[in-house]
Write a protein that holds these residues in place. Structure first.
Motif, PDB file in Angstrom:
ATOM      1  N   GLN A  50      36.400  37.773  43.918  1.00 44.82           N
ATOM      2  CA  GLN A  50      36.741  37.306  45.266  1.00 44.82           C
ATOM      3  C   GLN A  50      38.084  36.591  45.303  1.00 44.82           C
ATOM      4  N   CYS A  51      38.694  36.390  44.157  1.00 48.26           N
ATOM      5  CA  CYS A  51      39.998  35.715  44.111  1.00 48.26           C
ATOM      6  C   CYS A  51      41.091  36.732  44.412  1.00 48.26           C
ATOM      7  N   VAL A  52      41.313  36.936  45.695  1.00 43.04           N
ATOM      8  CA  VAL A  52      42.283  37.928  46.164  1.00 43.04           C
ATOM      9  C   VAL A  52      43.207  37.248  47.168  1.00 43.04           C
ATOM     10  N   LEU A  53      44.480  37.225  46.844  1.00 42.68           N
ATOM     11  CA  LEU A  53      45.494  36.700  47.744  1.00 42.68           C
ATOM     12  C   LEU A  53      46.422  37.846  48.145  1.00 42.68           C
ATOM     13  N   PRO A  54      47.198  37.698  49.199  1.00 35.46           N
ATOM     14  CA  PRO A  54      48.064  38.806  49.626  1.00 35.46           C
ATOM     15  C   PRO A  54      48.961  39.284  48.485  1.00 35.46           C
ATOM     16  N   GLY A  55      48.827  40.554  48.129  1.00 38.54           N
ATOM     17  CA  GLY A  55      49.653  41.125  47.081  1.00 38.54           C
ATOM     18  C   GLY A  55      49.306  40.684  45.677  1.00 38.54           C
ATOM     19  N   TYR A  56      48.147  40.081  45.503  1.00 38.20           N
ATOM     20  CA  TYR A  56      47.821  39.488  44.200  1.00 38.20           C
ATOM     21  C   TYR A  56      46.312  39.347  44.089  1.00 38.20           C
ATOM     22  N   ALA A  57      45.767  39.723  42.942  1.00 33.41           N
ATOM     23  CA  ALA A  57      44.317  39.625  42.763  1.00 33.41           C
ATOM     24  C   ALA A  57      43.986  39.333  41.305  1.00 33.41           C
ATOM     25  N   TYR A  58      42.835  38.754  41.103  1.00 32.38           N
ATOM     26  CA  TYR A  58      42.364  38.516  39.738  1.00 32.38           C
ATOM     27  C   TYR A  58      42.279  39.863  39.014  1.00 32.38           C
ATOM     28  N   ASP A  59      42.844  39.935  37.808  1.00 30.86           N
ATOM     29  CA  ASP A  59      42.797  41.178  37.039  1.00 30.86           C
ATOM     30  C   ASP A  59      42.395  40.910  35.592  1.00 30.86           C
ATOM     31  N   GLY A  60      41.633  39.827  35.396  1.00 33.94           N
ATOM     32  CA  GLY A  60      41.204  39.456  34.060  1.00 33.94           C
ATOM     33  C   GLY A  60      39.997  40.248  33.589  1.00 33.94           C
ATOM     34  N   PRO A  61      39.457  39.866  32.433  1.00 30.49           N
ATOM     35  CA  PRO A  61      38.385  40.636  31.815  1.00 30.49           C
ATOM     36  C   PRO A  61      36.981  40.347  32.344  1.00 30.49           C
ATOM     37  N   ASP A  62      36.848  39.370  33.240  1.00 24.73           N
ATOM     38  CA  ASP A  62      35.510  38.960  33.673  1.00 24.73           C
ATOM     39  C   ASP A  62      35.444  38.834  35.193  1.00 24.73           C
ATOM     40  N   PRO A  63      35.494  39.950  35.907  1.00 28.25           N
ATOM     41  CA  PRO A  63      35.502  39.874  37.379  1.00 28.25           C
ATOM     42  C   PRO A  63      34.245  39.248  37.963  1.00 28.25           C
ATOM     43  N   ASP A  64      33.128  39.352  37.264  1.00 29.25           N
ATOM     44  CA  ASP A  64      31.893  38.768  37.780  1.00 29.25           C
ATOM     45  C   ASP A  64      31.674  37.337  37.298  1.00 29.25           C
ATOM     46  N   GLY A  65      32.619  36.817  36.523  1.00 27.41           N
ATOM     47  CA  GLY A  65      32.521  35.450  36.034  1.00 27.41           C
ATOM     48  C   GLY A  65      33.133  34.462  37.013  1.00 27.41           C
ATOM     49  N   PHE A  66      33.331  33.234  36.537  1.00 28.56           N
ATOM     50  CA  PHE A  66      33.792  32.155  37.399  1.00 28.56           C
ATOM     51  C   PHE A  66      34.895  31.378  36.669  1.00 28.56           C
ATOM     52  N   MET A  67      36.098  31.450  37.195  1.00 25.33           N
ATOM     53  CA  MET A  67      37.209  30.806  36.528  1.00 25.33           C
ATOM     54  C   MET A  67      37.018  29.293  36.430  1.00 25.33           C
ATOM     55  N   ALA A  68      37.405  28.747  35.274  1.00 28.84           N
ATOM     56  CA  ALA A  68      37.394  27.307  35.079  1.00 28.84           C
ATOM     57  C   ALA A  68      38.643  26.701  35.720  1.00 28.84           C
ATOM     58  N   ARG A  69      38.648  25.376  35.775  1.00 26.94           N
ATOM     59  CA  ARG A  69      39.716  24.652  36.476  1.00 26.94           C
ATOM     60  C   ARG A  69      41.104  25.119  36.079  1.00 26.94           C
ATOM     61  N   ASP A  70      41.416  25.093  34.795  1.00 32.30           N
ATOM     62  CA  ASP A  70      42.769  25.409  34.355  1.00 32.30           C
ATOM     63  C   ASP A  70      43.123  26.876  34.588  1.00 32.30           C
ATOM     64  N   GLU A  71      42.119  27.746  34.552  1.00 32.65           N
ATOM     65  CA  GLU A  71      42.368  29.159  34.837  1.00 32.65           C
ATOM     66  C   GLU A  71      42.748  29.353  36.305  1.00 32.65           C
ATOM     67  N   VAL A  72      42.079  28.623  37.195  1.00 31.35           N
ATOM     68  CA  VAL A  72      42.410  28.727  38.614  1.00 31.35           C
ATOM     69  C   VAL A  72      43.831  28.220  38.851  1.00 31.35           C
ATOM     70  N   TYR A  73      44.160  27.113  38.197  1.00 32.06           N
ATOM     71  CA  TYR A  73      45.514  26.566  38.328  1.00 32.06           C
ATOM     72  C   TYR A  73      46.553  27.595  37.907  1.00 32.06           C
TER      73      TYR A  73
END
Length: 427
Positions: free
Chosen positions: A70-93
């Motif tokens: 669900q982390c999708v911003l205009p022109g940019y989206a999460y593309d890491g290895p765990d789409p069904d996981g939950f990013m930790a604080r520093d990862e979100v930053y």
């Protein structure tokens, strides 16, 4: 005249931009992306550093409660290895900082805005820590949680007990040894209580009226079901209660360790002491609670069950093959509700207040606020020409306060901004 004296006698240099965005978090950056694509001159003013709230305003074990896809911003989206996981604080930053870098967002950091006023010549004048600015249009992207609140009776806490707001909580180890009283069970309060509990701390929890939601149901994350059902896309005016939804407390759940329910009843079985809503504090250090605990637990369970009912209905209507799952059965009920707690006798060394925030728009001198200081708007558009809000909970839909719908909200405002700019040129 000496060069040193000249600035005191000359008017300050005012820098102009067609649009100024106040705040460089994900919402402000999303608007910037759209303005950049349209070639609209703009600047983001940030009082600290880009996306700093994700790094500085969350505890060490913080995770998102919405899945990474669900982390999708205009022109940019999460593309890491765990789409069904939950990013930790520093990862979100890092995710949000990476977004700013991806299109070269024009951010001026350490430029906290001190005042925004309507300019006599049109547009808005802004006084900031980095000097004076003028803009034809202004977007406020500072979020809706500005000043941590604590009850007035907090001043009666014994000086020997550390007290802090959830915004200042970082880790169990950062608190003094002893038991901890957490007041409030919104998303932050429930997750902080869990964080302390998992660390082996003795926890006393004053339970509020926040609802809860199951993490998974019938083989999928409940967020995924609700997303497919269009639940995050329903405009606030079409919701039961209308704009009153903006005052609702978020459902508590966690993304920690891959995601799971937060079951306060289970915590009670494991030794956490639960109370009703905290109502006061006696001069002798005795905390007072009402008898709402059982009602609050039942009400939270009822909301979670209602969401499951809606998911069941969607599965049936769509003919989806999904595994059946037994419904939740309460694992604990209070035999009696405790209405008093002697903090000293209980060994309470710290109190974490998780009772919310209030808005603070005193710097924004425009007649666009209601009697409680909340901005009045329609999808972020105010009655003050060229003044907008973005990134607020329920700005337009349930998704507005999270990554899920920021792109849509930002695009809508960018279209309004572009149209206003075109009209001004034509005039």
């Amino acid at each position: 005249m000496s060069e040193q004296l000249a600035p005191t006698l000359c008017p300050p240099r005012v820098r102009h931009h067609d649009v100024i965005v106040v705040g460089a978090g994900q919402a402000g950056l999303a608007v910037s992306w759209h303005l950049t694509r349209r070639g609209i001159d703009h600047l983001l003013l940030e009082r600290d550093t880009t996306a700093h709230e994700w790094r500085d305003g969350r505890w060490d074990n913080f995770t998102l409660v919405t899945p990474n896809w669900q982390c999708v911003l205009p022109g940019y989206a999460y593309d890491g290895p765990d789409p069904d996981g939950f990013m930790a604080r520093d990862e979100v930053y890092r995710f949000v900082r990476g977004y700013a870098d991806s299109f070269g967002a024009p951010v001026l950091e350490h430029a906290g805005v001190r005042a925004v006023t309507r300019a006599p010549r049109g547009g808005y004048d802004l006084e900031t820590a980095a000097g004076s600015f003028h803009a034809n249009q202004v977007v406020v992207a500072t979020g809706g949680y500005h000043v941590p609140t604590v009850p007035r009776f907090a001043e009666r806490l014994p000086a020997s007990i550390t007290q802090l707001h959830s915004a200042g909580y970082r880790s169990p180890a950062a608190l003094p040894a002893g038991a901890v009283l957490v007041v409030g069970t919104g998303q932050s309060g429930a997750q902080i209580a869990e964080d302390l509990h998992l660390a082996g701390r003795e926890v006393h929890l004053a339970v509020g009226n926040a609802p809860r939601v199951a993490r998974f149901y019938r083989g999928r994350d409940c967020v995924a079901w609700l997303h497919d059902m269009g639940h995050y896309d329903v405009p606030i005016e079409d919701q039961p209660g209308g704009i009153g939804k903006r005052e609702n407390t978020n459902h508590y759940v966690t993304g920690r360790d891959g995601g799971r329910d937060i079951d306060l009843r289970r915590f009670a079985l494991e030794g956490m002491a639960l109370y009703g809503r905290m109502t006061g504090l006696d001069p002798d250090g005795t905390a007072r609670f009402d008898t709402s605990l059982e009602r609050s637990l039942d009400a939270a369970d009822a909301v979670a069950d209602g969401i499951k009912n809606a998911i069941d209905g969607y599965i049936a209507r769509a003919g989806i093959d999904a595994p059946m799952e037994p419904r939740y059965t309460p694992v604990w009920r209070p035999e009696h509700e405790r209405t008093a707690l002697d903090l000293r006798a209980a060994g309470i060394s710290a109190v974490v207040w998780s009772v919310g925030f209030r808005t603070d728009y005193r710097w924004l001198r425009a007649g666009v606020f209601d009697g409680e200081g909340h901005p009045c708007h329609n999808r972020g558009v105010t009655t003050s020409p060229g003044l907008y809000f973005v990134g607020l909970p329920w700005l337009h839909t349930w998704g507005s306060g999270r990554f899920a719908a920021i792109a849509r909200d930002a695009e809508y405002l960018a279209e309004r901004i572009a149209a206003a700019a075109t009209a001004t040129v034509a005039a």
